[in-house]
Motif scaffolding. Structure first.
Motif, PDB file in Angstrom:
ATOM      1  N   ARG A   1       0.830  -1.205   0.000  1.00  0.00           N
ATOM      2  CA  ARG A   1       0.000   0.000   0.000  1.00  0.00           C
ATOM      3  C   ARG A   1       0.865   1.256   0.000  1.00  0.00           C
ATOM      4  NH1 ARG A   1      -4.914   1.556   4.237  1.00  0.00           N
ATOM      5  NH2 ARG A   1      -5.303   3.633   3.367  1.00  0.00           N
ATOM      6  N   SER A   2       1.885   1.289   0.865  1.00  0.00           N
ATOM      7  CA  SER A   2       2.769   2.451   0.916  1.00  0.00           C
ATOM      8  C   SER A   2       3.560   2.604  -0.371  1.00  0.00           C
ATOM      9  CB  SER A   2       3.711   2.332   2.112  1.00  0.00           C
ATOM     10  OG  SER A   2       2.992   2.372   3.324  1.00  0.00           O
ATOM     11  N   THR A   3       3.937   1.463  -0.974  1.00  0.00           N
ATOM     12  CA  THR A   3       4.618   1.505  -2.270  1.00  0.00           C
ATOM     13  C   THR A   3       3.740   2.202  -3.300  1.00  0.00           C
ATOM     14  OG1 THR A   3       5.982  -0.450  -1.902  1.00  0.00           O
ATOM     15  CG2 THR A   3       5.456   0.083  -4.189  1.00  0.00           C
ATOM     16  N   GLY A   4       2.464   1.837  -3.330  1.00  0.00           N
ATOM     17  CA  GLY A   4       1.542   2.470  -4.269  1.00  0.00           C
ATOM     18  C   GLY A   4       1.415   3.962  -4.029  1.00  0.00           C
ATOM     19  N   ASP A   5       1.372   4.367  -2.757  1.00  0.00           N
ATOM     20  CA  ASP A   5       1.269   5.795  -2.427  1.00  0.00           C
ATOM     21  C   ASP A   5       2.490   6.572  -2.925  1.00  0.00           C
ATOM     22  OD1 ASP A   5      -1.145   5.342  -1.179  1.00  0.00           O
ATOM     23  OD2 ASP A   5      -0.306   5.309   0.850  1.00  0.00           O
ATOM     24  N   VAL A   6       3.684   6.006  -2.703  1.00  0.00           N
ATOM     25  CA  VAL A   6       4.916   6.689  -3.104  1.00  0.00           C
ATOM     26  C   VAL A   6       5.015   6.762  -4.626  1.00  0.00           C
ATOM     27  CG1 VAL A   6       7.439   6.457  -3.161  1.00  0.00           C
ATOM     28  CG2 VAL A   6       6.208   6.234  -1.002  1.00  0.00           C
ATOM     29  N   LEU A   7       4.668   5.677  -5.304  1.00  0.00           N
ATOM     30  CA  LEU A   7       4.733   5.683  -6.766  1.00  0.00           C
ATOM     31  C   LEU A   7       3.705   6.647  -7.357  1.00  0.00           C
ATOM     32  CD1 LEU A   7       5.302   1.885  -7.469  1.00  0.00           C
ATOM     33  CD2 LEU A   7       6.976   3.746  -7.594  1.00  0.00           C
ATOM     34  N   HIS A   8       2.540   6.742  -6.730  1.00  0.00           N
ATOM     35  CA  HIS A   8       1.533   7.717  -7.164  1.00  0.00           C
ATOM     36  C   HIS A   8       2.070   9.141  -6.997  1.00  0.00           C
ATOM     37  CE1 HIS A   8      -2.412   9.456  -7.899  1.00  0.00           C
ATOM     38  NE2 HIS A   8      -2.296  10.156  -6.782  1.00  0.00           N
ATOM     39  N   LEU A   9       2.797   9.366  -5.916  1.00  0.00           N
ATOM     40  CA  LEU A   9       3.409  10.677  -5.684  1.00  0.00           C
ATOM     41  C   LEU A   9       4.455  10.975  -6.754  1.00  0.00           C
ATOM     42  CD1 LEU A   9       3.924  13.213  -4.020  1.00  0.00           C
ATOM     43  CD2 LEU A   9       5.324  11.834  -2.468  1.00  0.00           C
ATOM     44  N   PHE A  10       5.294  10.009  -7.076  1.00  0.00           N
ATOM     45  CA  PHE A  10       6.285  10.201  -8.143  1.00  0.00           C
ATOM     46  C   PHE A  10       5.600  10.513  -9.479  1.00  0.00           C
ATOM     47  CE2 PHE A  10       9.741   7.433  -5.962  1.00  0.00           C
ATOM     48  CZ  PHE A  10      10.204   8.538  -5.284  1.00  0.00           C
ATOM     49  N   ASP A  11       4.513   9.801  -9.766  1.00  0.00           N
ATOM     50  CA  ASP A  11       3.779  10.062 -11.003  1.00  0.00           C
ATOM     51  C   ASP A  11       3.321  11.524 -11.053  1.00  0.00           C
ATOM     52  OD1 ASP A  11       4.075   7.403 -11.668  1.00  0.00           O
ATOM     53  OD2 ASP A  11       2.037   6.831 -11.087  1.00  0.00           O
ATOM     54  N   GLY A  12       2.819  12.022  -9.925  1.00  0.00           N
ATOM     55  CA  GLY A  12       2.375  13.409  -9.872  1.00  0.00           C
ATOM     56  C   GLY A  12       3.511  14.399 -10.043  1.00  0.00           C
ATOM     57  N   LEU A  13       4.661  14.092  -9.444  1.00  0.00           N
ATOM     58  CA  LEU A  13       5.826  14.969  -9.595  1.00  0.00           C
ATOM     59  C   LEU A  13       6.280  15.011 -11.052  1.00  0.00           C
ATOM     60  CD1 LEU A  13       7.830  13.884  -6.408  1.00  0.00           C
ATOM     61  CD2 LEU A  13       6.651  16.070  -6.772  1.00  0.00           C
ATOM     62  N   HIS A  14       6.223  13.858 -11.710  1.00  0.00           N
ATOM     63  CA  HIS A  14       6.580  13.827 -13.134  1.00  0.00           C
ATOM     64  C   HIS A  14       5.612  14.673 -13.956  1.00  0.00           C
ATOM     65  CE1 HIS A  14       6.164  11.644 -17.155  1.00  0.00           C
ATOM     66  NE2 HIS A  14       7.254  12.365 -17.235  1.00  0.00           N
ATOM     67  N   ARG A  15       4.325  14.529 -13.682  1.00  0.00           N
ATOM     68  CA  ARG A  15       3.344  15.322 -14.425  1.00  0.00           C
ATOM     69  C   ARG A  15       3.547  16.814 -14.193  1.00  0.00           C
ATOM     70  NH1 ARG A  15      -0.097  11.097 -12.715  1.00  0.00           N
ATOM     71  NH2 ARG A  15      -0.829  12.370 -10.958  1.00  0.00           N
ATOM     72  N   ALA A  16       4.071  17.163 -13.023  1.00  0.00           N
ATOM     73  CA  ALA A  16       4.326  18.578 -12.712  1.00  0.00           C
ATOM     74  C   ALA A  16       5.616  19.096 -13.345  1.00  0.00           C
ATOM     75  CB  ALA A  16       4.379  18.763 -11.196  1.00  0.00           C
ATOM     76  N   GLY A  17       6.336  18.223 -14.052  1.00  0.00           N
ATOM     77  CA  GLY A  17       7.528  18.659 -14.770  1.00  0.00           C
ATOM     78  C   GLY A  17       8.848  18.337 -14.106  1.00  0.00           C
ATOM     79  N   ARG A  18       8.830  17.611 -12.995  1.00  0.00           N
ATOM     80  CA  ARG A  18      10.074  17.245 -12.319  1.00  0.00           C
ATOM     81  C   ARG A  18      10.845  16.208 -13.136  1.00  0.00           C
ATOM     82  NH1 ARG A  18      10.749  20.277  -7.344  1.00  0.00           N
ATOM     83  NH2 ARG A  18       8.675  20.632  -6.494  1.00  0.00           N
ATOM     84  N   THR A  19      12.162  16.218 -12.978  1.00  0.00           N
ATOM     85  CA  THR A  19      13.019  15.207 -13.598  1.00  0.00           C
ATOM     86  C   THR A  19      13.346  14.153 -12.549  1.00  0.00           C
ATOM     87  OG1 THR A  19      13.995  16.931 -14.990  1.00  0.00           O
ATOM     88  CG2 THR A  19      15.161  14.823 -14.867  1.00  0.00           C
ATOM     89  N   LEU A  20      13.010  12.888 -12.842  1.00  0.00           N
ATOM     90  CA  LEU A  20      13.200  11.806 -11.887  1.00  0.00           C
ATOM     91  C   LEU A  20      14.053  10.695 -12.490  1.00  0.00           C
ATOM     92  CD1 LEU A  20      10.020  12.898 -11.457  1.00  0.00           C
ATOM     93  CD2 LEU A  20      10.038  11.094  -9.751  1.00  0.00           C
ATOM     94  N   VAL A  21      14.987  10.202 -11.684  1.00  0.00           N
ATOM     95  CA  VAL A  21      15.732   8.987 -12.011  1.00  0.00           C
ATOM     96  C   VAL A  21      15.606   8.050 -10.816  1.00  0.00           C
ATOM     97  CG1 VAL A  21      17.994   7.957 -12.454  1.00  0.00           C
ATOM     98  CG2 VAL A  21      17.351  10.097 -13.587  1.00  0.00           C
ATOM     99  N   ILE A  22      15.094   6.846 -11.059  1.00  0.00           N
ATOM    100  CA  ILE A  22      14.887   5.868  -9.995  1.00  0.00           C
ATOM    101  C   ILE A  22      15.756   4.644 -10.268  1.00  0.00           C
ATOM    102  CG2 ILE A  22      13.222   4.307  -8.928  1.00  0.00           C
ATOM    103  CD1 ILE A  22      11.097   6.340  -9.296  1.00  0.00           C
ATOM    104  N   ILE A  23      16.514   4.246  -9.273  1.00  0.00           N
ATOM    105  CA  ILE A  23      17.304   3.019  -9.336  1.00  0.00           C
ATOM    106  C   ILE A  23      16.467   1.918  -8.697  1.00  0.00           C
ATOM    107  CG2 ILE A  23      19.526   1.961  -8.806  1.00  0.00           C
ATOM    108  CD1 ILE A  23      19.773   4.609 -10.349  1.00  0.00           C
ATOM    109  N   THR A  24      16.207   0.846  -9.431  1.00  0.00           N
ATOM    110  CA  THR A  24      15.349  -0.204  -8.894  1.00  0.00           C
ATOM    111  C   THR A  24      15.650  -1.542  -9.566  1.00  0.00           C
ATOM    112  OG1 THR A  24      13.040  -0.848  -8.482  1.00  0.00           O
ATOM    113  CG2 THR A  24      13.505   0.251 -10.578  1.00  0.00           C
TER     114      THR A  24
END
Length: 232
Positions: free
Chosen positions: A178-201
């Motif tokens: 559940r928390s994973t989904g919340d964090v990934l949803h937050l990252f999705d929103g940051l991307h839509r807002a124009g942020r540059t993201l690099v995730i190591i996974t």
């Protein structure tokens, strides 16, 4: 427009002679502003070494790396630390929050290191915590927060300096589904807002949120492709 990351023919060798370990073997990677990239690889693939170089925590043995137009290889440790503090927001698997400090105080820390005045630190920390949905948890200490909430505090801390790049290392590795989904949803929103993201996974379901997936094997990029269905 200058790319956020411009990595060209980067190698990293640990040790020398017969004991030398080639962690990276000629990696080239370019990340534009507003991109959302997942770097994937098994243990020993070189993804952690590449993250350390991207994050200005290490320097390559050969090749060139520019961060937001700055040639990292030409910087001494002091200037490297300044660039790291101003241009990169880090998110780690283990949160790295300071116990016995409130969420707000934890988020203010990078600004304190940067010499920002107290009133401005508070204003920006409050705004960052609101952005990650924790306006009602500002006074709580880490042990009063769930794992997902702690990671959102860590994301707020990464965002508070308005960095050019948000760099996340296995950001959901310590979280439940559940928390994973919340964090990934937050990252999705940051991307839509124009942020540059690099995730190591190493997790395919985490990488599936990215716009582009880079795969490393034995220190080499073996594929660099848009995620299926992603619009470039």
């Amino acid at each position: 427009m200058t790319p956020v990351l411009d990595v060209r023919s980067v190698t990293k060798v640990h040790g020398s002679g017969d004991t030398a370990v080639h962690a990276l073997r000629g990696v080239t990677l370019r990340v534009e502003r507003g991109d959302y990239v997942a770097i994937m690889g098994a243990s020993g693939s070189g993804k952690s070494t590449l993250m350390n170089i991207i994050g200005c925590l290490d320097v390559p043995s050969a090749g060139r790396y520019r961060l937001d137009g700055h040639d990292v290889g030409g910087l001494d440790e002091r200037r490297l630390a300044i660039l790291r503090n101003r241009r990169i927001g880090f998110v780690f698997q283990s949160f790295n929050l300071i116990p016995r400090m409130s969420a707000q105080a934890n988020v203010e820390l990078p600004l304190a290191y940067g010499g920002v005045r107290a009133a401005e630190r508070r204003r920006r920390a409050v705004a960052a915590l609101r952005e990650v949905g924790l306006a009602d948890r500002m006074r709580h200490e880490p042990n009063e927060l769930s794992g997902g909430q702690q990671q959102r505090v860590a994301i707020a801390r990464a965002l508070v300096t308005a960095p050019t790049l948000l760099l996340a290392d296995e950001p959901t590795g310590a979280l439940d589904s559940r928390s994973t989904g919340d964090v990934l949803h937050l990252f999705d929103g940051l991307h839509r807002a124009g942020r540059t993201l690099v995730i190591i996974t190493h997790e395919a379901d985490v990488a599936a949120h990215a716009r582009r997936i880079v795969r490393l094997v034995d220190g080499r990029v073996v594929s660099d492709q848009p995620r299926a269905g992603a619009v470039r």
